[in-house]
Motif scaffolding. Structure first.
Motif, PDB file in Angstrom:
ATOM      1  N   THR A   1      67.857  35.185  82.628  1.00  0.00           N
ATOM      2  CA  THR A   1      66.990  36.177  82.950  1.00  0.00           C
ATOM      3  C   THR A   1      67.466  37.146  83.743  1.00  0.00           C
ATOM      4  OG1 THR A   1      66.324  34.921  84.766  1.00  0.00           O
ATOM      5  CG2 THR A   1      65.299  34.271  83.055  1.00  0.00           C
ATOM      6  N   THR A   2      66.716  38.086  84.272  1.00  0.00           N
ATOM      7  CA  THR A   2      67.171  39.344  84.887  1.00  0.00           C
ATOM      8  C   THR A   2      66.240  39.394  86.140  1.00  0.00           C
ATOM      9  OG1 THR A   2      65.867  41.035  83.942  1.00  0.00           O
ATOM     10  CG2 THR A   2      67.999  40.826  83.095  1.00  0.00           C
ATOM     11  N   ALA A   3      66.569  39.903  87.111  1.00  0.00           N
ATOM     12  CA  ALA A   3      66.006  40.059  88.425  1.00  0.00           C
ATOM     13  C   ALA A   3      64.518  40.659  88.151  1.00  0.00           C
ATOM     14  CB  ALA A   3      66.577  41.309  89.384  1.00  0.00           C
ATOM     15  N   GLY A   4      63.587  40.163  88.594  1.00  0.00           N
ATOM     16  CA  GLY A   4      62.005  40.398  88.272  1.00  0.00           C
ATOM     17  C   GLY A   4      61.519  39.704  87.184  1.00  0.00           C
ATOM     18  N   ASP A   5      62.323  38.881  86.529  1.00  0.00           N
ATOM     19  CA  ASP A   5      61.947  37.995  85.653  1.00  0.00           C
ATOM     20  C   ASP A   5      60.982  36.878  86.102  1.00  0.00           C
ATOM     21  OD1 ASP A   5      62.411  39.780  83.534  1.00  0.00           O
ATOM     22  OD2 ASP A   5      64.315  38.527  82.902  1.00  0.00           O
ATOM     23  N   THR A   6      60.105  36.033  85.379  1.00  0.00           N
ATOM     24  CA  THR A   6      59.568  34.822  85.783  1.00  0.00           C
ATOM     25  C   THR A   6      59.768  33.921  84.911  1.00  0.00           C
ATOM     26  OG1 THR A   6      57.500  36.309  86.650  1.00  0.00           O
ATOM     27  CG2 THR A   6      57.294  33.860  86.209  1.00  0.00           C
ATOM     28  N   MET A   7      60.171  32.528  85.152  1.00  0.00           N
ATOM     29  CA  MET A   7      60.095  31.541  84.586  1.00  0.00           C
ATOM     30  C   MET A   7      59.321  30.309  85.153  1.00  0.00           C
ATOM     31  SD  MET A   7      64.309  30.228  85.760  1.00  0.00           S
ATOM     32  CE  MET A   7      64.466  29.941  87.765  1.00  0.00           C
ATOM     33  N   GLY A   8      59.022  29.505  84.000  1.00  0.00           N
ATOM     34  CA  GLY A   8      58.147  28.514  84.370  1.00  0.00           C
ATOM     35  C   GLY A   8      58.456  27.018  83.842  1.00  0.00           C
ATOM     36  N   LEU A   9      57.726  26.047  84.477  1.00  0.00           N
ATOM     37  CA  LEU A   9      57.798  24.820  83.771  1.00  0.00           C
ATOM     38  C   LEU A   9      56.233  24.436  83.511  1.00  0.00           C
ATOM     39  CD1 LEU A   9      59.281  22.076  83.301  1.00  0.00           C
ATOM     40  CD2 LEU A   9      58.609  21.630  85.765  1.00  0.00           C
ATOM     41  N   ALA A  10      56.062  24.131  82.024  1.00  0.00           N
ATOM     42  CA  ALA A  10      54.801  23.735  81.668  1.00  0.00           C
ATOM     43  C   ALA A  10      54.756  21.981  81.716  1.00  0.00           C
ATOM     44  CB  ALA A  10      54.703  23.940  80.232  1.00  0.00           C
ATOM     45  N   LEU A  11      54.086  21.576  82.819  1.00  0.00           N
ATOM     46  CA  LEU A  11      53.977  20.137  83.211  1.00  0.00           C
ATOM     47  C   LEU A  11      53.240  19.332  82.008  1.00  0.00           C
ATOM     48  CD1 LEU A  11      53.014  20.179  86.841  1.00  0.00           C
ATOM     49  CD2 LEU A  11      55.484  19.821  85.980  1.00  0.00           C
ATOM     50  N   PRO A  12      52.276  19.788  81.165  1.00  0.00           N
ATOM     51  CA  PRO A  12      51.747  18.879  79.857  1.00  0.00           C
ATOM     52  C   PRO A  12      53.131  18.639  78.958  1.00  0.00           C
ATOM     53  CG  PRO A  12      50.322  20.579  80.563  1.00  0.00           C
ATOM     54  CD  PRO A  12      51.616  21.029  81.529  1.00  0.00           C
ATOM     55  N   LEU A  13      53.788  19.683  78.949  1.00  0.00           N
ATOM     56  CA  LEU A  13      55.112  19.414  78.133  1.00  0.00           C
ATOM     57  C   LEU A  13      56.042  18.429  78.559  1.00  0.00           C
ATOM     58  CD1 LEU A  13      55.653  22.972  76.531  1.00  0.00           C
ATOM     59  CD2 LEU A  13      54.273  21.099  75.533  1.00  0.00           C
ATOM     60  N   LEU A  14      56.339  18.596  79.798  1.00  0.00           N
ATOM     61  CA  LEU A  14      57.179  17.693  80.427  1.00  0.00           C
ATOM     62  C   LEU A  14      56.742  16.125  80.487  1.00  0.00           C
ATOM     63  CD1 LEU A  14      59.902  17.488  82.341  1.00  0.00           C
ATOM     64  CD2 LEU A  14      58.538  17.694  84.255  1.00  0.00           C
ATOM     65  N   HIS A  15      55.476  15.970  80.560  1.00  0.00           N
ATOM     66  CA  HIS A  15      54.865  14.811  80.954  1.00  0.00           C
ATOM     67  C   HIS A  15      54.741  14.174  79.602  1.00  0.00           C
ATOM     68  CE1 HIS A  15      53.400  15.678  85.226  1.00  0.00           C
ATOM     69  NE2 HIS A  15      54.467  15.576  85.163  1.00  0.00           N
ATOM     70  N   SER A  16      54.946  14.634  78.582  1.00  0.00           N
ATOM     71  CA  SER A  16      54.832  14.227  77.102  1.00  0.00           C
ATOM     72  C   SER A  16      55.992  14.116  76.430  1.00  0.00           C
ATOM     73  CB  SER A  16      53.543  15.171  76.296  1.00  0.00           C
ATOM     74  OG  SER A  16      53.904  16.306  76.114  1.00  0.00           O
ATOM     75  N   ASP A  17      57.118  14.630  77.051  1.00  0.00           N
ATOM     76  CA  ASP A  17      58.336  14.578  76.436  1.00  0.00           C
ATOM     77  C   ASP A  17      58.790  13.506  75.605  1.00  0.00           C
ATOM     78  OD1 ASP A  17      61.132  16.238  76.339  1.00  0.00           O
ATOM     79  OD2 ASP A  17      61.816  14.344  76.424  1.00  0.00           O
ATOM     80  N   PRO A  18      58.806  13.360  74.244  1.00  0.00           N
ATOM     81  CA  PRO A  18      59.183  12.283  73.496  1.00  0.00           C
ATOM     82  C   PRO A  18      60.424  11.390  73.937  1.00  0.00           C
ATOM     83  CG  PRO A  18      59.682  13.947  72.180  1.00  0.00           C
ATOM     84  CD  PRO A  18      58.984  14.554  73.358  1.00  0.00           C
ATOM     85  N   ASP A  19      61.534  11.886  74.424  1.00  0.00           N
ATOM     86  CA  ASP A  19      62.653  11.422  75.051  1.00  0.00           C
ATOM     87  C   ASP A  19      62.220  10.506  76.072  1.00  0.00           C
ATOM     88  OD1 ASP A  19      64.096  12.201  72.637  1.00  0.00           O
ATOM     89  OD2 ASP A  19      64.667  14.095  73.923  1.00  0.00           O
ATOM     90  N   THR A  20      61.361  10.675  76.957  1.00  0.00           N
ATOM     91  CA  THR A  20      61.053  10.044  78.210  1.00  0.00           C
ATOM     92  C   THR A  20      59.728   9.226  77.841  1.00  0.00           C
ATOM     93  OG1 THR A  20      61.692  11.991  79.446  1.00  0.00           O
ATOM     94  CG2 THR A  20      60.521  10.462  80.726  1.00  0.00           C
ATOM     95  N   TRP A  21      58.760   9.683  77.358  1.00  0.00           N
ATOM     96  CA  TRP A  21      57.318   8.995  77.260  1.00  0.00           C
ATOM     97  C   TRP A  21      57.203   8.485  75.983  1.00  0.00           C
ATOM     98  CZ3 TRP A  21      56.025   8.934  82.312  1.00  0.00           C
ATOM     99  CH2 TRP A  21      56.543   9.730  83.073  1.00  0.00           C
ATOM    100  N   ASP A  22      56.894   7.138  76.017  1.00  0.00           N
ATOM    101  CA  ASP A  22      56.719   6.534  74.828  1.00  0.00           C
ATOM    102  C   ASP A  22      55.373   6.624  74.573  1.00  0.00           C
ATOM    103  OD1 ASP A  22      57.218   5.039  72.180  1.00  0.00           O
ATOM    104  OD2 ASP A  22      56.298   3.179  73.349  1.00  0.00           O
ATOM    105  N   GLY A  23      54.631   6.700  73.227  1.00  0.00           N
ATOM    106  CA  GLY A  23      53.227   6.957  73.056  1.00  0.00           C
ATOM    107  C   GLY A  23      52.612   7.800  74.176  1.00  0.00           C
ATOM    108  N   ALA A  24      53.085   9.064  74.404  1.00  0.00           N
ATOM    109  CA  ALA A  24      52.653   9.859  75.631  1.00  0.00           C
ATOM    110  C   ALA A  24      51.131  10.307  75.502  1.00  0.00           C
ATOM    111  CB  ALA A  24      53.521  11.304  75.659  1.00  0.00           C
ATOM    112  N   ALA A  25      50.305  10.128  74.409  1.00  0.00           N
ATOM    113  CA  ALA A  25      49.045  10.575  74.156  1.00  0.00           C
ATOM    114  C   ALA A  25      48.094   9.566  74.816  1.00  0.00           C
ATOM    115  CB  ALA A  25      48.608  11.001  72.950  1.00  0.00           C
ATOM    116  N   ARG A  26      48.784   8.227  74.937  1.00  0.00           N
ATOM    117  CA  ARG A  26      48.026   7.087  75.623  1.00  0.00           C
ATOM    118  C   ARG A  26      47.772   6.943  77.053  1.00  0.00           C
ATOM    119  NH1 ARG A  26      50.489   2.016  73.777  1.00  0.00           N
ATOM    120  NH2 ARG A  26      48.795   1.189  74.877  1.00  0.00           N
ATOM    121  N   PHE A  27      46.683   6.545  77.497  1.00  0.00           N
ATOM    122  CA  PHE A  27      46.669   6.333  78.992  1.00  0.00           C
ATOM    123  C   PHE A  27      46.958   4.788  79.217  1.00  0.00           C
ATOM    124  CE2 PHE A  27      44.128   4.363  82.439  1.00  0.00           C
ATOM    125  CZ  PHE A  27      44.347   5.271  83.189  1.00  0.00           C
ATOM    126  N   ARG A  28      48.406   4.622  79.611  1.00  0.00           N
ATOM    127  CA  ARG A  28      49.076   3.410  79.842  1.00  0.00           C
ATOM    128  C   ARG A  28      49.583   3.259  81.132  1.00  0.00           C
ATOM    129  NH1 ARG A  28      53.625   0.341  78.639  1.00  0.00           N
ATOM    130  NH2 ARG A  28      54.737   2.289  78.031  1.00  0.00           N
TER     131      ARG A  28
END
Length: 471
Positions: free
Chosen positions: A364-391
């Motif tokens: 990125t260059t000066a003035g650009d914006t970067m972001g983290l999408a928490l719904p993606l982070l909190h459903s990452d398949p390498d971390t969360w098994d059955g991420a769509a379930r309330f468990r």
């Protein structure tokens, strides 16, 4: 070595992307990542393109980026709500100075002192508190073309009553933040603030949040005029309380305003009244809306997951009734964390870079914006098994790191009020479930989970979720 990735969506297709994101934010982000990989660009109206990541590795890079190279993006969609001096929007030395000023208000012992206040606010709501607002006849501060509001006392939560969960949750959390910030206990003063904050938040509609071009007046009759009038009224209440506390020279720091008035910056100076007003407005808005939304989602998922509700009720039966007994319950803690995983109240984290920074291999260059999408982070398949379930049990099975689970952001800009939000959510939820038994109407018990859409500073269900009191 930094690589390149797909450019932002073309301007020709941008309106379609904006519409898709507005209708179903989480599905849109999942579609973009599946189509383009990680990271990917998303363009926002009047804001420009943001390079998003949704992986633990990306979260690590964003949260560990040098603090001096990052600042909040401008123009910021929530600046009209919180003000330019808000801790959310400041950066650099100014941000560090103001965070040092505010942080003591959210230390452990002070937070625990609010336990009985939180419990009392919850019990009052069950017995029929002031949780909704309806048109009244007079309110001289409002523009003549808009309808003033008055407080409406709700019915006690008795069997056969249907509860508007969003209104009830907001009522509880707003009362807590008013008492915690100002020590407001008098019903009339609380009613005045509740009316002002309710109208202030209602006036800042989705279009004003998402389309800066609409922030224009039109002879006092435009939506922007209505919002500005509501904001000015709330600010007058804030400044009146600041002036009153200064004039009486109360050396009482049992509430947050008292603490702020009694502390000084390193050079011995005190915050200006206007700057203090922005911080207080931020605490009032962010300090109740986000927790209220999390409470609604927790109740919703528990009543859609009978085994989780049974486990939590069994734990509560064995516990004492005091906040100190409730705050440390492991399954209650797991329920709250699982709720925040599925529904982080502020689902995206944004940082604007002042010098080139590499995110997930993209320079990125000066003035650009970067972001983290928490719904993606909190459903990452390498971390969360059955991420769509309330468990909730997943939080009993293992501990998750700050780059895997980040409902309040991370790094040097992690939400300063996170500890109060966590504590309040646990005490309110436990108190409600210990006093009443609720049921979702069939449409909500068996239907699709409601979409999550922006509500001012937070996101929440696109319509209120009702509950029936059965016992």
């Amino acid at each position: 070595m930094a690589t390149e990735t797909a450019a932002p969506a073309s301007r020709r297709l941008f309106p379609l992307h904006a519409l898709a994101a507005g209708l179903d934010f989480e599905r849109y982000f999942r579609w973009r990542r599946a189509r383009e990989g990680d990271p990917f660009y998303v363009r926002f109206p009047g804001f420009g393109a943001v390079l998003f990541t949704g992986t633990p590795a990306g979260a690590r890079e964003l949260f560990r980026a040098p603090a001096d190279l990052l600042e909040p993006p401008r123009p910021n969609p929530i600046e009209p709500l919180v003000g330019p001096a808000s801790l959310i929007l400041t950066s650099g030395l100014r941000h560090r100075r103001d965070r040092t000023l505010l942080a003591p208000a959210f230390h452990g012992a002070r937070i625990r002192a609010y336990g009985e206040l939180i419990r009392a606010a919850t019990l009052d709501e069950i017995e029929g508190g002031t949780s909704s607002w309806s048109p009244a006849n007079t309110a001289p501060w409002r523009p003549a073309h808009t309808a003033p509001w008055r407080p409406a006392h709700t019915a006690p939560w008795r069997p056969g009553t249907r509860i508007d969960s969003r209104a009830a949750a907001r009522s509880i959390t707003l009362r807590v933040i008013l008492e915690a910030v100002f020590g407001v206990r008098a019903r009339e003063r609380r009613a005045a603030y509740t009316a002002a904050i309710t109208e202030f938040l209602t006036a800042f509609s989705g279009p004003l949040l998402l389309v800066p071009a609409l922030r224009r007046g039109a002879f006092g009759r435009a939506p922007w005029d209505r919002f500005v009038a509501a904001r000015d009224h709330l600010d007058r209440l804030l400044q009146a309380d600041i002036a009153e506390r200064k004039s009486t020279a109360r050396q009482d720091d049992s509430d947050i305003l008292g603490l702020l008035l009694s502390t000084r910056y390193d050079d011995g100076s005190a915050p200006a009244d206007a700057e203090l007003g922005d911080q207080l407005r931020t605490l009032l808005v962010a300090g109740h809306e986000t927790t209220a939304t999390s409470l609604v989602w927790a109740l919703y998922h528990l009543h859609r997951t009978p085994e989780a509700l049974r486990s939590l009720r069994a734990e509560l039966r064995e516990a004492g009734d005091s906040p100190a007994d409730l705050a440390g319950l492991p399954y209650l803690d797991a329920v709250c964390q699982e709720t925040l995983r599925l529904h982080p109240p502020v689902p995206i984290v944004l940082r604007r870079v002042t010098e080139p920074v590499v995110l997930r291999g993209v320079r990125t260059t000066a003035g650009d914006t970067m972001g983290l999408a928490l719904p993606l982070l909190h459903s990452d398949p390498d971390t969360w098994d059955g991420a769509a379930r309330f468990r909730p049990e997943r939080f009993l099975d293992r501990r998750y790191g700050p780059f895997e689970f980040a409902p309040y952001g991370g790094g040097h800009r992690r939400c300063v009020g996170a500890s109060l939000a966590d504590y309040e959510l646990r005490i309110v939820l436990a108190t409600l479930l210990g006093r009443v038994r609720l049921a979702l109407p069939p449409r909500y018990a068996r239907g699709r989970t409601p979409l999550s859409v922006p509500h001012n500073i937070a996101t929440g269900p696109h319509r209120s979720i009702p509950f029936d009191v059965i016992e």
